[in-house]
Design an enzyme around this catalytic site. Structure first.
Site, PDB file in Angstrom:
ATOM      1  N   CYS A   1       2.516   0.849  -8.876  1.00  0.00           N
ATOM      2  CA  CYS A   1       3.631   1.365  -8.078  1.00  0.00           C
ATOM      3  C   CYS A   1       4.906   1.495  -8.908  1.00  0.00           C
ATOM      4  O   CYS A   1       5.837   2.180  -8.498  1.00  0.00           O
ATOM      5  CB  CYS A   1       3.864   0.470  -6.872  1.00  0.00           C
ATOM      6  SG  CYS A   1       3.917  -1.249  -7.326  1.00  0.00           S
TER       7      CYS A   1
ATOM      8  N   GLU B   1       4.897  10.437  -5.301  1.00  0.00           N
ATOM      9  CA  GLU B   1       4.283   9.416  -6.157  1.00  0.00           C
ATOM     10  C   GLU B   1       3.003   9.990  -6.758  1.00  0.00           C
ATOM     11  O   GLU B   1       2.056  10.279  -6.034  1.00  0.00           O
ATOM     12  CB  GLU B   1       3.952   8.176  -5.322  1.00  0.00           C
ATOM     13  CG  GLU B   1       3.315   7.090  -6.158  1.00  0.00           C
ATOM     14  CD  GLU B   1       2.976   5.843  -5.347  1.00  0.00           C
ATOM     15  OE1 GLU B   1       2.475   5.985  -4.215  1.00  0.00           O
ATOM     16  OE2 GLU B   1       3.206   4.738  -5.863  1.00  0.00           O
TER      17      GLU B   1
ATOM     18  N   GLU C   1       5.587  -3.404   0.954  1.00  0.00           N
ATOM     19  CA  GLU C   1       5.680  -3.151  -0.496  1.00  0.00           C
ATOM     20  C   GLU C   1       4.951  -1.841  -0.734  1.00  0.00           C
ATOM     21  O   GLU C   1       3.719  -1.803  -0.737  1.00  0.00           O
ATOM     22  CB  GLU C   1       4.983  -4.282  -1.274  1.00  0.00           C
ATOM     23  CG  GLU C   1       5.583  -5.645  -1.092  1.00  0.00           C
ATOM     24  CD  GLU C   1       6.884  -5.802  -1.869  1.00  0.00           C
ATOM     25  OE1 GLU C   1       7.122  -5.040  -2.823  1.00  0.00           O
ATOM     26  OE2 GLU C   1       7.675  -6.686  -1.501  1.00  0.00           O
ATOM     27  N   LEU C   2       5.717  -0.758  -0.938  1.00  0.00           N
ATOM     28  CA  LEU C   2       5.085   0.567  -0.944  1.00  0.00           C
ATOM     29  C   LEU C   2       5.227   1.257  -2.299  1.00  0.00           C
ATOM     30  O   LEU C   2       5.458   0.617  -3.308  1.00  0.00           O
ATOM     31  CB  LEU C   2       5.670   1.401   0.192  1.00  0.00           C
ATOM     32  CG  LEU C   2       5.666   0.700   1.571  1.00  0.00           C
ATOM     33  CD1 LEU C   2       6.337   1.555   2.627  1.00  0.00           C
ATOM     34  CD2 LEU C   2       4.250   0.328   1.994  1.00  0.00           C
TER      35      LEU C   2
ATOM     36  N   GLY D   1       0.834  -1.196   0.000  1.00  0.00           N
ATOM     37  CA  GLY D   1       0.000   0.000   0.000  1.00  0.00           C
ATOM     38  C   GLY D   1       0.866   1.242   0.000  1.00  0.00           C
ATOM     39  O   GLY D   1       2.003   1.223  -0.483  1.00  0.00           O
ATOM     40  N   SER D   2       0.331   2.304   0.588  1.00  0.00           N
ATOM     41  CA  SER D   2       1.009   3.607   0.488  1.00  0.00           C
ATOM     42  C   SER D   2       2.116   3.742   1.542  1.00  0.00           C
ATOM     43  O   SER D   2       2.123   3.048   2.565  1.00  0.00           O
ATOM     44  CB  SER D   2      -0.018   4.721   0.648  1.00  0.00           C
ATOM     45  OG  SER D   2      -0.585   4.658   1.922  1.00  0.00           O
TER      46      SER D   2
HETATM   47  P1  NAD Z   1      -3.402   2.544   1.259  1.00  0.00           P
HETATM   48  O1  NAD Z   1      -2.130   2.619   2.013  1.00  0.00           O
HETATM   49  O2  NAD Z   1      -4.364   3.661   1.387  1.00  0.00           O
HETATM   50  O3  NAD Z   1      -4.216   1.227   1.675  1.00  0.00           O
HETATM   51  C1  NAD Z   1      -3.637  -0.047   1.599  1.00  0.00           C
HETATM   52  C2  NAD Z   1      -4.364  -0.970   2.552  1.00  0.00           C
HETATM   53  O4  NAD Z   1      -4.097  -0.569   3.898  1.00  0.00           O
HETATM   54  C3  NAD Z   1      -5.870  -0.964   2.401  1.00  0.00           C
HETATM   55  O5  NAD Z   1      -6.350  -2.285   2.516  1.00  0.00           O
HETATM   56  C4  NAD Z   1      -6.318  -0.099   3.563  1.00  0.00           C
HETATM   57  O6  NAD Z   1      -7.637  -0.376   3.967  1.00  0.00           O
HETATM   58  C5  NAD Z   1      -5.319  -0.477   4.628  1.00  0.00           C
HETATM   59  N1  NAD Z   1      -5.115   0.522   5.683  1.00  0.00           N
HETATM   60  C6  NAD Z   1      -5.213   1.865   5.585  1.00  0.00           C
HETATM   61  N2  NAD Z   1      -4.904   2.448   6.753  1.00  0.00           N
HETATM   62  C7  NAD Z   1      -4.586   1.450   7.619  1.00  0.00           C
HETATM   63  C8  NAD Z   1      -4.144   1.423   8.973  1.00  0.00           C
HETATM   64  N3  NAD Z   1      -3.983   2.528   9.679  1.00  0.00           N
HETATM   65  N4  NAD Z   1      -3.883   0.217   9.528  1.00  0.00           N
HETATM   66  C9  NAD Z   1      -4.017  -0.923   8.838  1.00  0.00           C
HETATM   67  N5  NAD Z   1      -4.453  -0.956   7.539  1.00  0.00           N
HETATM   68  C10 NAD Z   1      -4.713   0.226   6.942  1.00  0.00           C
HETATM   69  O7  NAD Z   1      -2.999   2.276  -0.279  1.00  0.00           O
HETATM   70  P2  NAD Z   1      -3.926   2.267  -1.574  1.00  0.00           P
HETATM   71  O8  NAD Z   1      -4.336   3.660  -1.882  1.00  0.00           O
HETATM   72  O9  NAD Z   1      -4.962   1.203  -1.474  1.00  0.00           O
HETATM   73  O10 NAD Z   1      -2.863   1.752  -2.661  1.00  0.00           O
HETATM   74  C11 NAD Z   1      -2.012   2.587  -3.366  1.00  0.00           C
HETATM   75  C12 NAD Z   1      -0.601   2.496  -2.840  1.00  0.00           C
HETATM   76  O11 NAD Z   1      -0.133   1.159  -2.875  1.00  0.00           O
HETATM   77  C13 NAD Z   1       0.385   3.282  -3.706  1.00  0.00           C
HETATM   78  O12 NAD Z   1       1.255   4.012  -2.882  1.00  0.00           O
HETATM   79  C14 NAD Z   1       1.131   2.197  -4.464  1.00  0.00           C
HETATM   80  O13 NAD Z   1       2.400   2.580  -4.911  1.00  0.00           O
HETATM   81  C15 NAD Z   1       1.163   1.112  -3.451  1.00  0.00           C
HETATM   82  N6  NAD Z   1       1.415  -0.182  -4.105  1.00  0.00           N
HETATM   83  C16 NAD Z   1       2.630  -0.800  -3.922  1.00  0.00           C
HETATM   84  C17 NAD Z   1       2.896  -2.000  -4.571  1.00  0.00           C
HETATM   85  C18 NAD Z   1       4.202  -2.723  -4.397  1.00  0.00           C
HETATM   86  O14 NAD Z   1       4.238  -3.924  -4.659  1.00  0.00           O
HETATM   87  N7  NAD Z   1       5.267  -2.072  -3.975  1.00  0.00           N
HETATM   88  C19 NAD Z   1       1.933  -2.563  -5.406  1.00  0.00           C
HETATM   89  C20 NAD Z   1       0.730  -1.896  -5.567  1.00  0.00           C
HETATM   90  C21 NAD Z   1       0.477  -0.718  -4.904  1.00  0.00           C
END
Ligand code: NAD
Length: 474
Positions: free
Chosen positions: A282, A376, A247-248, A227-228
């Protein structure tokens, strides 16, 4: 439209309130799902905890057989699943179909790795005290895994959590993204057809608040998060004693070296993978550093290729660029483009927004500290910058807080080796953009982009630890 159950200890649950998931292109309903209660969450976590010892001893042929089954059924149901991915994520159908092929491969690779995942024998008689002793080094699960996934690959990034957990016999509680939970819930139907013990997997579409409680739960000692950047590092900081893999995000870059002659190919790859999934990958191409020798021609060719992309309704075959995940994301991207132009960047094409859709946008000579360069973007925006030397390009790519993957267009072998040794990223693509990922390869980032590597073999190593048995008197 279907209402999906969530999954507690391998069983579908249809109680509780329902939430509607909407298509970002036109707001139509993609489907809905039931929401787990506090007691459903507790049952799932306790089941994972209770089954862990029994599950770790499940024969490899049962685990591999289950993984093969999932891989096969994903192929058989691919069109139905592609429609669902597009409906909930807004990603063009052709990319949804591609994601299913990749997820099937992720499960198939995990099956193969499960069959050969063994330990090691180590001789201990290298010193007199070890005479007659032999060490058996096995890898055993660290414990139940909490997998948390983002919205942009609702199936394959779920596969990268679930498949390696099954392969090593680690129970998993999966928390899919709130914007795109339906595909993960459909995957539950396929998992339920296998012989895996019921308690070994749960899929819980819960709120971020409930997700944070799962992170803190001591019964889930491994957290595998995609995620982010702020959410990921916040999770790691909140549980310093847990094993947390991240994995961010990133601001992936391409360097086009002076020896590269096939500028049509480079331009086509850059345009496609800057705009792929409306830039919501990402490893989307965000920064292009082109040597002065190729800069003008490359820039013109990238523009040509971007103009040739079809934008619009992602359900229409042939559409390359659809909407972002929601209007708020599109509004942010639009404001970053405006800020880049105000800071002196040249807008070559695009820049406008309609609802959640942002036009494919190409910028040139944007200051390095503008958000479209330094942060990003996660939108269909690419910035092209002229560099006077390969070294300058490498320096600029490295001068970033991120480091996921980078691409280098060169045919010169010494340059390829030199540059890939110097780039501080998790992976370098020579002769291509950074956006390529084969699902079996080690994948992950450095610096703010994360810690740890995915890919079935890497994640299996990550989910397990070595346990030594010393045999004496042999
Ligand atoms: P996000 O961080 O908003 O959410 C990711 C997940 O975390 C979701 O399931 C969300 O519900 C959960 N979440 C949010 N806050 C939380 C908390 N406080 N505690 C626990 N869980 C929580 O990310 P997004 O907007 O869904 O995805 C986009 C991001 O993901 C981008 O930054 C992208 O680069 C990254 N990404 C990375 C990869 C990689 O493999 N490196 C692949 C795909 C996406």
């Amino acid at each position: 439209m279907s209402t999906f159950p969530f999954w507690v200890a391998g069983k579908p649950v249809t109680s509780g309130e329902t939430v509607v998931v909407r298509h970002s292109f036109d707001g139509s309903e993609a489907g809905s799902h039931h929401v787990p209660s506090t007691s459903d969450i507790e049952t799932a976590v306790q089941a994972a905890h209770d089954v862990q010892d029994e599950y770790a001893t499940l024969p490899a042929h049962v685990r591999a057989g289950a993984l093969d089954h999932v891989s096969r059924v994903l192929g058989e149901r691919s069109e139905e699943i592609a429609q669902l991915i597009t409906a909930e994520s807004g990603k063009p159908l052709k990319w949804s179909r591609g994601e299913i092929g990749r997820a099937a491969s992720t499960f198939r690779w995990a099956a193969e790795e499960a069959r050969r995942f063994s330990g090691d024998l180590q001789r201990l008689d290298t010193d007199p005290g070890g005479t007659g002793r032999l060490a058996l080094v096995r890898r055993v699960p660290k414990g139940p895994v909490l997998g948390i996934t983002p919205f942009n690959f609702p199936l394959n990034l779920v596969a990268h959590k679930v498949a390696p957990a099954i392969a090593v016999g680690a129970p998993i509680v999966l928390k899919p993204a709130p914007a795109t939970p339906l595909t993960a819930l459909l995957l539950g139907e396929i998992l339920a057809e296998t012989d895996l013990p019921a308690g070994s997997w749960s899929i819980l579409p819960v709120s971020n608040e409930e997700s944070a409680k799962l992170v803190a739960d001591p019964r889930l000692p491994v957290v595998s998060f995609t995620g982010s950047v702020p959410v990921g590092w916040g999770i790691r900081d909140s549980v310093p004693r847990k094993h947390v893999a991240l994995e961010l995000g990133g601001n992936a870059a391409v360097l086009v070296c002076p020896d590269w002659t096939d500028l049509d190919f480079a331009a086509q790859r850059i345009a496609t993978f800057a705009m792929y999934q409306a830039g919501q990958s990402c490893i989307s191409v965000q920064r292009v550093y082109a040597h002065a020798h190729v800069y003008e021609e490359l820039r013109a060719k990238v523009l040509e290729q971007v103009h040739a992309l079809g934008t619009g309704n992602p359900r229409t075959d042939g559409v390359d660029v659809g909407p972002l995940i929601n209007t708020a994301a599109a509004t942010r991207v639009e404001s970053w483009i405006t800020a880049a132009v105000e800071a002196g960047g040249e807008l070559l094409t695009g820049g406008k927004r309609d609802g959640a859709t942002v036009e494919p946008t190409v910028l040139a000579n944007v200051p390095e500290d503008a958000s479209v360069m330094a942060d990003e973007v996660f939108g269909p925006v690419v910035s092209i910058t002229r560099v006077e030397s390969v070294e300058d390009g490498v320096r600029r790519i490295n001068d970033s807080r991120f480091g996921l993957q980078a691409g280098v267009f060169t045919r010169d072998l010494p340059t390829a080796f030199d540059v890939s040794a110097k780039l501080r990223v998790g992976g370098v693509l020579v002769g291509d953009v950074p956006s390529f990922r084969a699902d079996q390869m080690p994948y992950g980032g450095v610096k703010d982009s994360g810690v740890g590597r995915e890919g079935p073999a890497s994640a299996m190593a990550d989910f397990t630890e070595e346990r030594v048995t010393v045999l004496t008197g042999l």
